[in-house]
Design an enzyme around this catalytic site. Structure first.
Site, PDB file in Angstrom:
ATOM      1  N   ASN A  84       0.981  -1.148   0.144  1.00  0.00           N
ATOM      2  CA  ASN A  84      -0.010   0.129  -0.013  1.00  0.00           C
ATOM      3  C   ASN A  84       0.753   1.364  -0.084  1.00  0.00           C
ATOM      4  OD1 ASN A  84      -2.516  -1.324  -0.004  1.00  0.00           O
ATOM      5  ND2 ASN A  84      -2.771  -1.285   2.259  1.00  0.00           N
ATOM      6  N   HIS A  85       0.438   2.263  -1.107  1.00  0.00           N
ATOM      7  CA  HIS A  85       1.107   3.466  -0.962  1.00  0.00           C
ATOM      8  C   HIS A  85       0.107   4.451   0.082  1.00  0.00           C
ATOM      9  CE1 HIS A  85       3.645   3.356  -4.916  1.00  0.00           C
ATOM     10  NE2 HIS A  85       3.513   1.814  -4.247  1.00  0.00           N
ATOM     11  N   ASP A  86       0.949   5.617   0.401  1.00  0.00           N
ATOM     12  CA  ASP A  86       0.178   6.509   1.052  1.00  0.00           C
ATOM     13  C   ASP A  86      -0.787   7.154   0.218  1.00  0.00           C
ATOM     14  OD1 ASP A  86       1.536   6.154   3.377  1.00  0.00           O
ATOM     15  OD2 ASP A  86       3.262   7.570   2.964  1.00  0.00           O
ATOM     16  N   ILE A  87      -1.799   6.959   0.235  1.00  0.00           N
ATOM     17  CA  ILE A  87      -2.892   7.790  -0.898  1.00  0.00           C
ATOM     18  C   ILE A  87      -3.573   9.121  -0.271  1.00  0.00           C
ATOM     19  CG2 ILE A  87      -3.265   5.848  -2.277  1.00  0.00           C
ATOM     20  CD1 ILE A  87      -5.775   4.977  -0.724  1.00  0.00           C
ATOM     21  N   SER A  92       1.052  10.341  -4.487  1.00  0.00           N
ATOM     22  CA  SER A  92       1.049   8.892  -3.920  1.00  0.00           C
ATOM     23  C   SER A  92       2.670   8.021  -4.362  1.00  0.00           C
ATOM     24  CB  SER A  92      -0.058   8.048  -4.485  1.00  0.00           C
ATOM     25  OG  SER A  92       0.299   7.891  -5.812  1.00  0.00           O
TER      26      SER A  92
END
Ligand SMILES: CC(C)(COP(=O)(O)OP(=O)(O)OC[C@H]1O[C@@H](n2cnc3c(N)ncnc32)[C@H](O)[C@@H]1OP(=O)(O)O)[C@@H](O)C(=O)NCCC(=O)NCCS
Length: 211
Positions: A84-87, A92
């Protein structure tokens, strides 16, 4: 004539067929726990299993926990929290992993959704994908190519992207009985003794196992 009970410590339990393995015997990662008799069948080589547990990084420490007597078809993939990326930020793109002048930003809202937990006697169909933090209940079935984004209740069949319930396998009172019996936790000799009932859908006979 007496027959032996299959040995859960055997890596390849089927004679002349090394595509299918009792999975616990080939997994090395301590953050992957696999129960007895759970098998994985890979079109090429079941040693590929850990390759299908994706974005699984030690520094995050999330676990893939799979119960007993699960059937995992080829190409099933588990996406773990490291994917998971920081969205919540405007960008991102994970600048910080490249260091240097980009070290001044660090992961901020990285969401850790927890462990992935697969119950007992769960069937995961071909090429299903399980997203991070999902719990799949005992006796559930995940259809081919499903993308599981949410928890699945016990004894529920799901399919599609995002996976949606198709139907329950049994009436609620039968599911309750199965969850009470937890046959997968019995000694293997008891499971073997009652196999004709467990591998049937005769509710009256199942009820007699309560005694
Ligand atoms: C999920 C599954 C078990 C359902 O089997 P079933 O109960 O016989 O289901 P049916 O074929 O009667 O289909 C019931 C409904 O579910 C839908 N459906 C079935 N499989 C689906 C899937 N994988 N994804 C999405 N929808 C699915 C059908 O289109 C049907 O929809 P409808 O009621 O709107 O017409 C089966 O379709 C499946 O995907 N099996 C996995 C096979 C596999 O991957 N084997 C690998 C070797 S172990």
């Amino acid at each position: 004539m007496t027959h032996n009970i299959p040995d859960p410590h055997q890596t390849y339990p089927l004679p002349h067929y090394n595509r299918l393995c009792f999975l616990k015997n080939i997994v090395n990662n301590p953050n992957i726990m696999i129960g007895d008799y759970t098998y994985y069948d890979d079109f090429e080589n079941p040693q590929n299993f850990e390759r299908n547990v994706l974005y699984h990084f030690d520094f995050i420490g999330d676990k893939l926990i799979v119960g007993k007597f699960c059937a995992i078809a080829s190409d099933v993939k588990f996406i773990m929290n490291g994917g998971n990326h920081d969205i919540d930020n405007f960008a991102s793109y994970p600048f910080y992993i490249f260091g240097q002048a980009w070290q001044k930003v660090t992961p901020t809202t990285h969401k850790i959704k927890g462990n992935t937990v697969i119950g007992n006697d769960v069937w995961l169909g071909f090429d299903a994908t399980i997203l991070p933090g999902v719990t799949i209940g005992d006796g559930a079935v995940v259809g081919a190519k499903a993308v599981v984004t949410q928890d699945i209740p016990p004894y529920t069949i799901v399919g599609g992207n995002p996976a949606q319930p198709i139907r329950r396998r049994f009436e609620p009172e039968v599911i309750e009985l199965l969850l009470y019996l937890k046959w997968w936790d019995w000694p293997i000799t008891k499971i073997t003794k009652h196999l004709e009932v467990l591998y049937s859908n005769d509710v009256e006979k199942l009820q007699k196992l309560l005694n």
